[in-house]
Scaffold this active site. Structure first.
Site, PDB file in Angstrom:
ATOM      1  N   HIS A   1       0.828  -1.221   0.000  1.00 27.09           N
ATOM      2  CA  HIS A   1       0.000   0.000   0.000  1.00 27.09           C
ATOM      3  C   HIS A   1       0.862   1.272   0.000  1.00 27.09           C
ATOM      4  O   HIS A   1       0.469   2.286   0.564  1.00 27.09           O
ATOM      5  CB  HIS A   1      -0.999  -0.034   1.172  1.00 27.09           C
ATOM      6  CG  HIS A   1      -0.380  -0.071   2.540  1.00 27.09           C
ATOM      7  ND1 HIS A   1      -0.908  -0.818   3.575  1.00 27.09           N
ATOM      8  CD2 HIS A   1       0.703   0.542   3.055  1.00 27.09           C
ATOM      9  CE1 HIS A   1      -0.169  -0.648   4.655  1.00 27.09           C
ATOM     10  NE2 HIS A   1       0.817   0.168   4.374  1.00 27.09           N
TER      11      HIS A   1
ATOM     12  N   HIS B   1      -1.575   5.041   9.527  1.00 29.14           N
ATOM     13  CA  HIS B   1      -0.232   5.608   9.686  1.00 29.14           C
ATOM     14  C   HIS B   1      -0.342   6.923  10.450  1.00 29.14           C
ATOM     15  O   HIS B   1      -0.033   7.986   9.911  1.00 29.14           O
ATOM     16  CB  HIS B   1       0.429   5.812   8.323  1.00 29.14           C
ATOM     17  CG  HIS B   1       0.521   4.553   7.506  1.00 29.14           C
ATOM     18  ND1 HIS B   1      -0.565   3.998   6.864  1.00 29.14           N
ATOM     19  CD2 HIS B   1       1.563   3.732   7.238  1.00 29.14           C
ATOM     20  CE1 HIS B   1      -0.180   2.895   6.224  1.00 29.14           C
ATOM     21  NE2 HIS B   1       1.093   2.711   6.449  1.00 29.14           N
TER      22      HIS B   1
ATOM     23  N   HIS C   1      10.740  -3.476   3.568  1.00 26.98           N
ATOM     24  CA  HIS C   1      11.165  -2.080   3.486  1.00 26.98           C
ATOM     25  C   HIS C   1      11.461  -1.526   4.868  1.00 26.98           C
ATOM     26  O   HIS C   1      10.929  -1.998   5.865  1.00 26.98           O
ATOM     27  CB  HIS C   1      10.162  -1.196   2.743  1.00 26.98           C
ATOM     28  CG  HIS C   1       8.787  -1.022   3.355  1.00 26.98           C
ATOM     29  ND1 HIS C   1       7.932  -2.059   3.635  1.00 26.98           N
ATOM     30  CD2 HIS C   1       8.112   0.101   3.706  1.00 26.98           C
ATOM     31  CE1 HIS C   1       6.780  -1.583   4.122  1.00 26.98           C
ATOM     32  NE2 HIS C   1       6.874  -0.274   4.185  1.00 26.98           N
TER      33      HIS C   1
ATOM     34  N   GLU D   1       4.679  -5.143   8.504  1.00 27.13           N
ATOM     35  CA  GLU D   1       3.315  -5.021   7.948  1.00 27.13           C
ATOM     36  C   GLU D   1       2.830  -6.338   7.352  1.00 27.13           C
ATOM     37  O   GLU D   1       1.621  -6.547   7.211  1.00 27.13           O
ATOM     38  CB  GLU D   1       3.278  -3.935   6.855  1.00 27.13           C
ATOM     39  CG  GLU D   1       3.419  -2.523   7.390  1.00 27.13           C
ATOM     40  CD  GLU D   1       3.332  -1.455   6.302  1.00 27.13           C
ATOM     41  OE1 GLU D   1       3.158  -0.294   6.664  1.00 27.13           O
ATOM     42  OE2 GLU D   1       3.445  -1.783   5.099  1.00 27.13           O
TER      43      GLU D   1
HETATM   44 FE   LIG Z   1       2.244   1.150   5.569  1.00 26.52          FE
END
Ligand SMILES: [Fe+2]
Length: 282
Positions: A12, A59, A193, A240
């Site tokens: 996302h 977030h 990431h 995530e």
């Molecule tokens: Fe994210």
């Protein structure tokens, strides 16, 4: 009776949303990302689910550090796009499905998974970018959405195993909803990431590829990955990926992989995408 027909795993990445919103999808850098979702948009047009349960994380848009629910289920009639600092994304308001969401809340909580019920919530790129990737830029989203927001922002997030078992509880909840609805479950986020610290920019293709292979054929193996291993191998934001396991737990054990896409990089992130179809409920 409602039934889960498929699961969709998708990164996302916020920059993907910005590329769509700013008309950059044809630029070579971004075209490589979006071309991986063309078949998926076709699949979505054919599959036409009535409802999408979208497992994502906020977030610090809807929830600040003042309040961090581990699992928050959106039961509202609609969810506006959140302002993430440069105005809300120019995408349609997300329409909820309060009846199904309330049923899931009741079923899952009585099944001993304690969810936070949320009756008012803005949704950020974590939820709207996967919708954009799968549906493009429609005037209205052609699907109702039950958002399930998971804390992967502040330690400790839920374990991979807990997420997988929650997925199974969600599948039981959907199967006991009386209306005839075709449901898909999105697992969003990842892949490897890391956005900060000395290892910022970390991408681990080998880990991601192994994760995708196991995800399709042996998801229970992934439920044994601990937080430290996720962070070491997939970076601080790679955690995530536990959200994908909620989706996988909600599918049949032998769900069939019908599409996969993996691309590096999109804004310092490895993009992963997979569609799995249930064999019996479809
Ligand atoms: Fe994210």
């Amino acid at each position: 009776m409602a039934r889960i027909v498929a699961g969709i795993g998708s990164s996302h990445v916020p920059a993907i949303g910005a590329a769509i919103d700013n008309g950059k999808t044809e630029e070579p850098y971004w075209k490589r990302v979006f071309s991986g979702f063309e078949k998926s948009q076709e699949w979505m047009r054919e599959t036409k689910p009535d409802v999408a349960i979208i497992v994502y994380n906020d977030h610090a848009s809807a929830f600040s550090v003042d309040l961090i629910p581990t699992f928050a289920l959106g039961c509202a009639a609609e969810f506006p796009p959140a302002d993430e600092g440069w105005g809300p994304r120019p995408v349609p308001v997300v329409q909820g499905h309060p009846a199904l969401a309330s049923h899931i809340a009741q079923s899952v909580i009585l099944d001993e998974f304690d969810l936070t019920i949320v009756n008012k919530m803005a949704v950020d790129h974590g939820l709207t970018v996967p919708l954009s990737l799968l549906y493009g830029q429609p005037a209205e989203w052609p699907v109702r959405v039950v958002p399930l927001c998971v804390n992967v922002i502040q330690y400790p997030p839920p374990t991979a195993h807990r997420c997988y078992m929650l997925g199974k509880a969600i599948a039981r909840a959907v199967a006991s909803f009386p209306d005839d609805l075709r449901v898909v479950v999105f697992g969003t986020g990842g892949m490897s990431h890391q956005l900060q610290g000395p290892r910022a920019g970390l991408i681990n293709k080998e880990f991601d590829r192994r994760f995708l292979d196991k995800f399709a054929t042996d998801p229970e193996a992934l439920t044994k990955i601990g937080h430290v291993e996720f962070v070491r191998e997939a970076g601080s934001e790679g955690i995530e990926l536990v959200m994908w396991l909620i989706m996988r737990g909600a599918l049949e054990q032998d769900a069939k992989e019908v599409y996969r896409f993996y691309h590096v990089p999109a804004s310092n992130t490895a993009v992963g995408h997979m569609i799995l179809e249930n064999r019996r409920a479809a």
